[in-house]
Write a protein that holds these residues in place. Structure first.
Motif, mmCIF file in Angstrom:
data_model
loop_
_atom_site.group_PDB
_atom_site.id
_atom_site.type_symbol
_atom_site.label_atom_id
_atom_site.label_comp_id
_atom_site.label_asym_id
_atom_site.label_seq_id
_atom_site.Cartn_x
_atom_site.Cartn_y
_atom_site.Cartn_z
ATOM 1 N N THR A 245 0.844 -1.194 0.000
ATOM 2 C CA THR A 245 0.000 0.000 0.000
ATOM 3 C C THR A 245 0.881 1.245 0.000
ATOM 4 O O THR A 245 1.756 1.373 0.850
ATOM 5 C CB THR A 245 -0.907 -0.030 1.233
ATOM 6 N N THR A 246 0.638 2.163 -0.943
ATOM 7 C CA THR A 246 1.519 3.308 -1.128
ATOM 8 C C THR A 246 0.725 4.611 -1.161
ATOM 9 O O THR A 246 -0.272 4.707 -1.889
ATOM 10 C CB THR A 246 2.307 3.164 -2.449
ATOM 11 N N PRO A 247 1.122 5.634 -0.404
ATOM 12 C CA PRO A 247 0.435 6.921 -0.448
ATOM 13 C C PRO A 247 0.814 7.711 -1.691
ATOM 14 O O PRO A 247 1.918 7.569 -2.228
ATOM 15 C CB PRO A 247 0.928 7.630 0.809
ATOM 16 N N SER A 248 -0.103 8.546 -2.142
ATOM 17 C CA SER A 248 0.207 9.448 -3.246
ATOM 18 C C SER A 248 1.184 10.513 -2.759
ATOM 19 O O SER A 248 1.255 10.814 -1.561
ATOM 20 C CB SER A 248 -1.077 10.114 -3.763
ATOM 21 N N VAL A 300 7.137 11.924 -8.903
ATOM 22 C CA VAL A 300 7.117 12.816 -7.740
ATOM 23 C C VAL A 300 5.980 13.822 -7.778
ATOM 24 O O VAL A 300 5.556 14.322 -6.736
ATOM 25 C CB VAL A 300 8.460 13.576 -7.582
ATOM 26 N N ASP A 301 5.468 14.131 -8.966
ATOM 27 C CA ASP A 301 4.376 15.084 -9.069
ATOM 28 C C ASP A 301 3.013 14.419 -9.052
ATOM 29 O O ASP A 301 1.986 15.105 -9.169
ATOM 30 C CB ASP A 301 4.546 15.927 -10.340
ATOM 31 N N ASP A 321 -5.004 11.564 -13.306
ATOM 32 C CA ASP A 321 -6.064 12.537 -13.552
ATOM 33 C C ASP A 321 -7.352 11.858 -13.997
ATOM 34 O O ASP A 321 -8.454 12.258 -13.604
ATOM 35 C CB ASP A 321 -5.630 13.557 -14.608
ATOM 36 N N THR A 322 -7.208 10.825 -14.801
ATOM 37 C CA THR A 322 -8.390 10.131 -15.321
ATOM 38 C C THR A 322 -8.672 8.820 -14.602
ATOM 39 O O THR A 322 -9.733 8.224 -14.802
ATOM 40 C CB THR A 322 -8.200 9.833 -16.818
ATOM 41 N N ARG A 467 12.054 15.183 -3.355
ATOM 42 C CA ARG A 467 11.213 15.388 -4.542
ATOM 43 C C ARG A 467 11.694 16.584 -5.349
ATOM 44 O O ARG A 467 11.691 16.567 -6.582
ATOM 45 C CB ARG A 467 9.753 15.573 -4.127
ATOM 46 N N GLU A 468 12.129 17.637 -4.659
ATOM 47 C CA GLU A 468 12.611 18.820 -5.372
ATOM 48 C C GLU A 468 13.900 18.512 -6.124
ATOM 49 O O GLU A 468 14.096 18.983 -7.253
ATOM 50 C CB GLU A 468 12.822 19.972 -4.384
#
Length: 477
Positions: A245-248, A300-301, A321-322, A467-468
């Motif tokens: 299980t992985t968080p966004s 990362v985005d 997105d979809t 992430r940056e």
């Protein structure tokens, strides 16, 4: 290694922790605290409606204060990984079943500290040692689980110890047991991931189960005495599959595999991924993601999610997105398990565990992220990792881009194996301190006062600073 390793050990008896022990040599000093710890747990108002709904219980509460167990100033970047006994290493130094974790300096690659839980001979043995291990987002707590045999080899009790990372002492001992389809079921702890949610709250999810029959999962608040803020059960996500299980990246949703033993063996690709909204609890199902979805990671985005299918040796790409599958390609390995990306997110690495086949995989595969297709830039694939590589499972990106490495856990071997991403060749084989196996891991940065931050784990980057750096690498091409 030319240095003394700090070790904390817990001796177990049946279903209860009976002693805390600290040792740097063969001499062991015991501090029996069980009755007091269980009395403290009974007096605590720890339970929440969600912990009760998900079947997670506080067994014992210990005093985890004490002197520093290791030198954070000398080792500001450490890699945490589990250690257990389920391998055929003839040189293992602990007899019988044991469970724990150890810390490796992220630069020198030396083991600097370890925590070990050991069963005493009269208990009848362990059912399973730890697989996943991780820390809270601030690095304060470590989470490690195991299962002990009860009345017979088919009956067991599953625990998770919450360990103070500064002292390497247990703070809490929890156990899992819940109703599933009308019957009590005790799952084994598998993976742990941590992150900060969209509101900046620290969160850690304990993921229970094996095979294609996972759940429940428990989301803890590490800053509220590790209480359960949300359980994810069969009632929330029916037919939960493998517990990966992985968080966004934005912390709004949790990606949970949809699967079952029947779907894993089905002639059609009917498994999927459930997106659980962590604020409202609503679930969006994304179907036809193979037969056995396992490893999940994101760019990362958060534009795309990548999922490996262990049954068909494929990688799927989801447009977030979809919420649609927009492509799939070969993983380049048999039975892929873990998944990770390189620094500019141009490449996807798949971990060839041999899931569902021989389960002795020792290779990594490489996939082009854009275009989404097999990578042909190497003279040969997959990449053989050498050493004791056997049943490799997770790949974790080193958080320093100048180092440019993947650290790979090794479930049936006795080393953490390092891949040099510049050369696509393994460069280091870091032996476990007791000759045990490893599963999962994460990099944590510490200040001298043990203020910490989880940077990267099996789900990918967890720190906004990392992430940056990846965004800068992508922009540089």
């Amino acid at each position: 290694m030319g240095q003394q390793i700090t070790r904390r050990a817990v001796l177990l008896s049946g279903a209860a922790v009976i002693a805390m022990a600290t040792f740097a040599s063969a001499q062991v000093t015991l501090f029996p605290e069980v009755e007091e710890a269980m009395a403290r747990a009974a007096a605590m108002d720890w339970a929440t409606p969600e912990s009760e709904r998900g079947g997670l219980y506080l067994v014992a509460q210990f005093d985890s204060s004490g002197p520093d167990a290791w030198d954070a100033a000398a080792h500001p970047l450490v890699y945490i990984t589990s250690e257990s006994y389920d391998n055929d290493n003839p040189d293992r130094t602990i007899a019988g079943g044991f469970a724990g974790f150890h810390l490796i300096d992220g630069y020198s690659k030396q083991v600097v500290a370890e925590f070990i839980a050991v069963t005493t001979p009269e208990t009848g043995g362990m059912r399973a040692g730890p697989h996943g291990v991780n820390v809270s987002p601030d690095g304060r707590w470590a989470y490690v689980g195991w299962s002990e045999i009860d009345d017979s080899p088919t009956q067991y009790t599953s625990y998770v110890a919450i360990v103070n990372m500064q002292t390497l002492k247990i703070d809490k001992l929890l156990k899992q047991e819940s109703l599933y389809q009308g019957q009590l079921r005790a799952q084994r702890l598998h993976h742990i991931q941590s992150w900060r949610d969209v509101d900046g709250n620290d969160r850690t999810v304990l993921q229970w189960g094996f095979g294609a029959n996972g759940g429940p999962h428990h989301i803890l608040d590490p800053n509220d005495d590790n209480r359960v803020v949300r359980s994810i059960t069969y009632d929330d996500v029916q037919v939960m599959g493998h517990p990966y299980t992985t968080p966004s990246p934005d912390g709004k949703t949790l990606y949970v595999s949809i699967g079952s033993p029947e779907l894993r063996e089905a002639p059609f690709k009917g498994a999927g991924i459930a997106k659980v909204d962590l604020e409202y609890g609503t679930v969006t199902n994304i179907m036809e993601v193979g037969n056995h979805p396992i490893g999940i990671t994101h760019d990362v985005d958060g534009r795309f999610t990548y999922v490996v299918d262990g049954s068909n040796s494929l990688v799927y790409k989801i447009d977030n997105d979809t919420d649609e599958v927009v492509g799939h390609t070969s993983a380049g390995v048999a039975g892929p398990y873990g998944i990770a990306m390189n620094w500019d997110e141009s490449l996807i690495f798949t971990v060839g565990k041999g899931e569902g086949t021989h389960n002795r995989g020792a290779v990594l595969g490489v996939v082009n992220a854009k275009p989404f297709t097999s990578y042909t830039g190497l003279r040969q694939q997959p990449i053989f990792m050498g050493g004791s590589a056997s049943s490799l499972d997770h790949a974790i990106l080193h958080p320093d881009p100048k180092v440019n490495e993947l650290w790979v856990s090794n479930m049936k071997g006795w080393e953490t194996i390092v891949l040099d991403i510049d050369t696509f060749e393994p460069s280091d084989w870091i032996k476990t301190p007791n000759g045990g196996d490893t599963h999962s891991g994460g990099f944590v940065r510490y200040a001298p006062d043990f203020t910490g931050e989880l940077l990267v784990d099996m789900g990918g980057p967890k720190s906004e600073s990392i992430r940056e750096l990846i965004r800068q690498a992508k922009a540089a091409g």
